[in-house]
Design a protein around this motif. Structure first.
Motif, PDB file in Angstrom:
ATOM      1  N   LYS A 128      48.846  14.419   7.868  1.00 48.16           N
ATOM      2  CA  LYS A 128      47.992  13.764   8.857  1.00 48.16           C
ATOM      3  C   LYS A 128      46.698  13.290   8.221  1.00 48.16           C
ATOM      4  O   LYS A 128      46.088  14.005   7.424  1.00 48.16           O
ATOM      5  CB  LYS A 128      47.689  14.725  10.013  1.00 48.16           C
ATOM      6  CG  LYS A 128      46.887  14.103  11.151  1.00 48.16           C
ATOM      7  CD  LYS A 128      46.676  15.102  12.270  1.00 48.16           C
ATOM      8  CE  LYS A 128      45.916  14.490  13.436  1.00 48.16           C
ATOM      9  NZ  LYS A 128      45.701  15.469  14.533  1.00 48.16           N
ATOM     10  N   GLU A 140      42.716  10.233  19.640  1.00 48.37           N
ATOM     11  CA  GLU A 140      43.172  11.622  19.591  1.00 48.37           C
ATOM     12  C   GLU A 140      44.321  11.802  20.582  1.00 48.37           C
ATOM     13  O   GLU A 140      44.343  11.212  21.660  1.00 48.37           O
ATOM     14  CB  GLU A 140      42.035  12.580  19.942  1.00 48.37           C
ATOM     15  CG  GLU A 140      40.912  12.637  18.903  1.00 48.37           C
ATOM     16  CD  GLU A 140      41.336  13.388  17.655  1.00 48.37           C
ATOM     17  OE1 GLU A 140      42.411  14.028  17.682  1.00 48.37           O
ATOM     18  OE2 GLU A 140      40.607  13.331  16.641  1.00 48.37           O
ATOM     19  N   TYR A 141      45.286  12.654  20.199  1.00 48.97           N
ATOM     20  CA  TYR A 141      46.455  12.900  21.045  1.00 48.97           C
ATOM     21  C   TYR A 141      46.517  14.376  21.420  1.00 48.97           C
ATOM     22  O   TYR A 141      46.096  15.252  20.646  1.00 48.97           O
ATOM     23  CB  TYR A 141      47.734  12.487  20.310  1.00 48.97           C
ATOM     24  CG  TYR A 141      47.778  11.019  19.964  1.00 48.97           C
ATOM     25  CD1 TYR A 141      48.247  10.083  20.879  1.00 48.97           C
ATOM     26  CD2 TYR A 141      47.338  10.571  18.716  1.00 48.97           C
ATOM     27  CE1 TYR A 141      48.289   8.728  20.559  1.00 48.97           C
ATOM     28  CE2 TYR A 141      47.371   9.223  18.398  1.00 48.97           C
ATOM     29  CZ  TYR A 141      47.846   8.304  19.314  1.00 48.97           C
ATOM     30  OH  TYR A 141      47.874   6.972  19.009  1.00 48.97           O
ATOM     31  N   ASP A 142      47.043  14.620  22.598  1.00 48.54           N
ATOM     32  CA  ASP A 142      47.163  16.007  23.055  1.00 48.54           C
ATOM     33  C   ASP A 142      48.137  16.782  22.173  1.00 48.54           C
ATOM     34  O   ASP A 142      47.897  17.941  21.837  1.00 48.54           O
ATOM     35  CB  ASP A 142      47.615  16.048  24.530  1.00 48.54           C
ATOM     36  CG  ASP A 142      46.575  15.433  25.457  1.00 48.54           C
ATOM     37  OD1 ASP A 142      45.382  15.467  25.098  1.00 48.54           O
ATOM     38  OD2 ASP A 142      46.960  14.926  26.524  1.00 48.54           O
ATOM     39  N   LYS A 144      49.079  17.341  18.911  1.00 55.39           N
ATOM     40  CA  LYS A 144      48.507  17.086  17.594  1.00 55.39           C
ATOM     41  C   LYS A 144      49.516  17.241  16.466  1.00 55.39           C
ATOM     42  O   LYS A 144      49.250  16.850  15.330  1.00 55.39           O
ATOM     43  CB  LYS A 144      47.310  18.019  17.356  1.00 55.39           C
ATOM     44  CG  LYS A 144      46.172  17.819  18.338  1.00 55.39           C
ATOM     45  CD  LYS A 144      45.003  18.724  18.015  1.00 55.39           C
ATOM     46  CE  LYS A 144      43.872  18.535  19.027  1.00 55.39           C
ATOM     47  NZ  LYS A 144      43.327  17.165  18.970  1.00 55.39           N
ATOM     48  N   GLU A 145      50.666  17.839  16.722  1.00 50.94           N
ATOM     49  CA  GLU A 145      51.647  18.081  15.658  1.00 50.94           C
ATOM     50  C   GLU A 145      52.707  16.998  15.558  1.00 50.94           C
ATOM     51  O   GLU A 145      53.456  16.959  14.589  1.00 50.94           O
ATOM     52  CB  GLU A 145      52.329  19.441  15.895  1.00 50.94           C
ATOM     53  CG  GLU A 145      51.373  20.628  15.900  1.00 50.94           C
ATOM     54  CD  GLU A 145      50.614  20.748  14.594  1.00 50.94           C
ATOM     55  OE1 GLU A 145      51.223  20.507  13.526  1.00 50.94           O
ATOM     56  OE2 GLU A 145      49.412  21.078  14.634  1.00 50.94           O
ATOM     57  N   GLN A 151      49.402   5.808  14.609  1.00 54.67           N
ATOM     58  CA  GLN A 151      48.686   6.910  13.979  1.00 54.67           C
ATOM     59  C   GLN A 151      48.724   6.765  12.461  1.00 54.67           C
ATOM     60  O   GLN A 151      49.712   6.311  11.888  1.00 54.67           O
ATOM     61  CB  GLN A 151      49.294   8.255  14.405  1.00 54.67           C
ATOM     62  CG  GLN A 151      48.332   9.414  14.326  1.00 54.67           C
ATOM     63  CD  GLN A 151      48.836  10.617  15.130  1.00 54.67           C
ATOM     64  OE1 GLN A 151      49.980  10.648  15.581  1.00 54.67           O
ATOM     65  NE2 GLN A 151      47.977  11.597  15.319  1.00 54.67           N
TER      66      GLN A 151
END
Length: 299
Positions: A128, A140-142, A144-145, A151
């Motif tokens: 990342k 930003e994304y909820d 995250k993985e 992205q």
């Protein structure tokens, strides 16, 4: 003083150290020295054939790819193969093929191999991109993985425990940085962890991509085509099937950074009639720019 016979000077094979003429004693000593050097190298495993075999064993050592998660999406930290969508060849590197310049951080060659068996040279880890605090435009994304379209990522060469990580990178074309055959933007591996190593994952359908709300933020499925765009130069990772060359691993394709698009204007005209500005439109990419993330359970 004449040290060699006329036949020796002319390269004749009729006389050697067994003939007691000319410089026979020095010839005999040289043969013994060469034999001792060969035996010592064979004992120490430093013969060229031994070094080549060690290199092949290291590069072709099998690697276990990350198993696809239950949700079927690509996740950060996954060890994957980056395969070309149409040719099926895999992005691969040659650690021993280094740049010949004088800089300390030498780059390593990257090609597309027709061998699809997961090994050290064609396995990459999805890392990342950690944005700077001043970068307020990075979304930003909820989750995250999980990897999402739009992205930014880095592709890290699957490192050995005692090796420094290497990242896929590119730089603008210059007199010293360019692809060997196509002369487009070079793609290589570098130990430098900089913005030159950052790529953004885009949806392959430019129509869906133009409607950013439809694709940006969607999760990237394993085994589906994507476009990998170099963030610093906005050129796409590209395979050139017309440039196939031989190296130590066999016949492989050249990989560069170049956005190849269709020549037609049908999509552009259609979007203009819908009220979109010409400067905001993108042409569809050619299949040269389509890649797939492959995990262990995808055939």
């Amino acid at each position: 003083m004449q040290y060699y016979t006329k036949q020796q000077l002319q390269g004749s094979g009729k006389y050697n150290s067994k003939c007691r003429i000319g410089n026979w004693n020095e010839d005999l000593e040289m043969e013994e020295t060469v034999l001792k050097d060969y035996l010592a190298k064979r004992t120490n495993g430093t013969l060229k054939v031994d070094l080549f075999q060690k290199r092949m064993n290291k590069a072709l050592a099998p690697v276990e790819l990350t198993t696809v998660k239950a949700d079927g999406y690509v996740h950060f930290g996954d060890v994957v193969q980056v395969c070309h969508a149409t040719t099926g060849s895999t992005l691969a590197c040659d650690i021993d093929d280094k740049s010949s310049d004088s800089r300390e951080d030498k780059t390593h060659a990257v090609t597309a191999s027709t061998s699809t068996d997961p090994c050290v040279r064609n396995a990459f880890k999805i890392v990342k991109y950690e944005k700077a605090k001043s970068d307020i435009f990075e979304r930003e994304y909820d989750d995250k993985e999980t990897l999402h379209y739009g992205q930014k990522i880095k592709l890290m060469h699957f490192p050995e425990p005692d090796e420094k990580p290497l990242y896929l990178y590119s730089k603008p074309i210059s007199t010293t940085n360019f692809a060997k055959f196509s002369h487009f933007q070079e793609i290589a591996l570098t130990p430098s962890d900089s913005f030159d190593s950052v790529f953004v994952v885009l949806h392959p359908d430019v129509v869906e991509r133009s409607n950013m709300e439809n694709t940006e933020g969607e999760k990237v499925p394993v085994g589906k085509a994507v476009v990998l765009q170099h963030c610093a130069t906005r050129q796409n990772l590209c395979l050139m099937p017309q440039f196939k060359f031989q190296n130590d691993f066999g016949a492989e394709y050249e990989v560069c950074a170049k956005t190849l698009t269709v020549l037609g204007k049908n999509l552009t005209m259609e979007k203009i009639t819908q009220g979109m500005v010409r400067g905001d439109l993108e042409k569809p990419e050619l299949p040269n720019n389509f890649w797939v993330f492959i995990s262990s359970s995808i055939q």
